[in-house]
Scaffold this motif. Structure first.
Motif, short mmCIF file in Angstrom:
data_model
loop_
_atom_site.label_atom_id
_atom_site.label_comp_id
_atom_site.label_asym_id
_atom_site.label_seq_id
_atom_site.Cartn_x
_atom_site.Cartn_y
_atom_site.Cartn_z
N ILE A 110 -15.75 -19.04 -31.50
CA ILE A 110 -14.29 -19.05 -31.40
C ILE A 110 -13.73 -17.72 -31.88
O ILE A 110 -12.84 -17.14 -31.24
CB ILE A 110 -13.70 -20.23 -32.21
N LEU A 111 -14.25 -17.20 -32.98
CA LEU A 111 -13.80 -15.93 -33.52
C LEU A 111 -14.06 -14.79 -32.53
O LEU A 111 -13.19 -13.94 -32.31
CB LEU A 111 -14.48 -15.65 -34.85
N ASP A 112 -15.22 -14.78 -31.91
CA ASP A 112 -15.54 -13.75 -30.91
C ASP A 112 -14.58 -13.81 -29.72
O ASP A 112 -14.11 -12.78 -29.23
CB ASP A 112 -16.98 -13.89 -30.41
N MET A 113 -14.28 -15.03 -29.27
CA MET A 113 -13.36 -15.21 -28.15
C MET A 113 -11.98 -14.65 -28.51
O MET A 113 -11.36 -13.93 -27.72
CB MET A 113 -13.26 -16.71 -27.82
N LEU A 114 -11.51 -14.96 -29.71
CA LEU A 114 -10.20 -14.49 -30.15
C LEU A 114 -10.19 -12.98 -30.37
O LEU A 114 -9.24 -12.29 -29.97
CB LEU A 114 -9.77 -15.20 -31.43
N THR A 115 -11.22 -12.45 -31.00
CA THR A 115 -11.29 -11.03 -31.29
C THR A 115 -11.24 -10.21 -30.00
O THR A 115 -10.57 -9.18 -29.94
CB THR A 115 -12.58 -10.70 -32.08
N SER A 116 -11.92 -10.68 -28.97
CA SER A 116 -11.93 -9.93 -27.71
C SER A 116 -10.59 -10.01 -26.99
O SER A 116 -10.27 -9.13 -26.20
CB SER A 116 -13.06 -10.42 -26.81
N ALA A 117 -9.79 -11.03 -27.27
CA ALA A 117 -8.50 -11.20 -26.59
C ALA A 117 -7.31 -10.66 -27.37
O ALA A 117 -6.26 -10.43 -26.79
CB ALA A 117 -8.27 -12.69 -26.30
N CYS A 118 -7.49 -10.44 -28.66
CA CYS A 118 -6.37 -10.00 -29.51
C CYS A 118 -6.34 -8.48 -29.63
O CYS A 118 -7.36 -7.81 -29.48
CB CYS A 118 -6.51 -10.61 -30.91
N PRO A 119 -5.15 -7.94 -29.95
CA PRO A 119 -5.05 -6.49 -30.14
C PRO A 119 -5.87 -6.03 -31.34
O PRO A 119 -6.14 -6.80 -32.26
CB PRO A 119 -3.56 -6.26 -30.39
N LYS A 120 -6.25 -4.77 -31.30
CA LYS A 120 -6.99 -4.17 -32.41
C LYS A 120 -6.14 -4.28 -33.69
O LYS A 120 -4.94 -4.08 -33.66
CB LYS A 120 -7.29 -2.71 -32.10
N LEU A 124 -3.10 -17.23 -25.65
CA LEU A 124 -3.74 -18.33 -26.37
C LEU A 124 -3.84 -19.63 -25.56
O LEU A 124 -4.89 -20.27 -25.59
CB LEU A 124 -3.02 -18.61 -27.70
N PRO A 125 -2.79 -20.04 -24.86
CA PRO A 125 -2.89 -21.33 -24.15
C PRO A 125 -3.96 -21.37 -23.05
O PRO A 125 -4.48 -22.44 -22.74
CB PRO A 125 -1.51 -21.53 -23.54
N ILE A 126 -4.31 -20.23 -22.48
CA ILE A 126 -5.30 -20.22 -21.40
C ILE A 126 -6.68 -19.80 -21.87
O ILE A 126 -7.66 -19.99 -21.16
CB ILE A 126 -4.84 -19.30 -20.24
N GLY A 162 -10.19 -19.89 -23.47
CA GLY A 162 -11.17 -20.95 -23.73
C GLY A 162 -10.88 -22.24 -23.00
O GLY A 162 -11.25 -23.31 -23.46
N GLY A 163 -10.18 -22.14 -21.88
CA GLY A 163 -9.90 -23.34 -21.10
C GLY A 163 -9.01 -24.35 -21.80
O GLY A 163 -9.19 -25.55 -21.65
N GLY A 164 -8.07 -23.86 -22.59
CA GLY A 164 -7.15 -24.77 -23.29
C GLY A 164 -7.62 -25.19 -24.67
O GLY A 164 -7.17 -26.20 -25.21
N THR A 165 -8.50 -24.40 -25.25
CA THR A 165 -9.01 -24.70 -26.59
C THR A 165 -7.91 -24.67 -27.65
O THR A 165 -7.95 -25.42 -28.61
CB THR A 165 -10.12 -23.68 -26.97
N PHE A 166 -6.90 -23.81 -27.45
CA PHE A 166 -5.85 -23.63 -28.44
C PHE A 166 -4.55 -24.26 -27.94
O PHE A 166 -4.11 -24.00 -26.83
CB PHE A 166 -5.64 -22.13 -28.70
#
Length: 101
Positions: free
Chosen positions: A29-39, A70-72, A74-78
């Motif tokens: 989950i952290l990897d997914m978020l880190t790759s999608a969030c700004p530096k 966030l809503p999209i 991980g297929g709606g994980t968040f």
């Protein structure tokens, strides 16, 4: 009685096998978020019967970007995304969401 000395055998213990299932899933989950969030985004979790993620970013524009993705992710994980205060981080913006995984 026997006259032979007693032989002692040494048996080494096998290393404990600890389960890392929860840690592995949190890292995914952290990897997914880190790759999608700004530096520079600060990502944290808390658990109160449900798993929550908090994403702290510097700018309002970054918050809007994360809020849109966030809503999209991980297929709606968040879901149940909300804005909030950033404790101990002045000049940051926080998005929080519930994680269903």
């Amino acid at each position: 009685m026997s006259d032979s000395p007693v032989q002692r055998q040494s048996v080494e213990r096998l290393p404990e096998q600890r389960s890392t299932v929860i840690t592995d899933e949190l890292n995914k989950i952290l990897d997914m978020l880190t790759s999608a969030c700004p530096k520079g985004a600060v990502i944290s979790f808390d658990f109160d019967g449900r798993l929550h993620v908090h994403v702290d970013v510097h700018s309002f524009e970054d918050m809007l970007k994360v809020e849109g993705i966030l809503p999209i992710l991980g297929g709606g994980t968040f879901h149940d995304i909300s804005r909030g205060d950033t404790p101990h981080r002045s000049f940051h913006h926080r998005l929080s969401a519930i994680v269903d995984r």
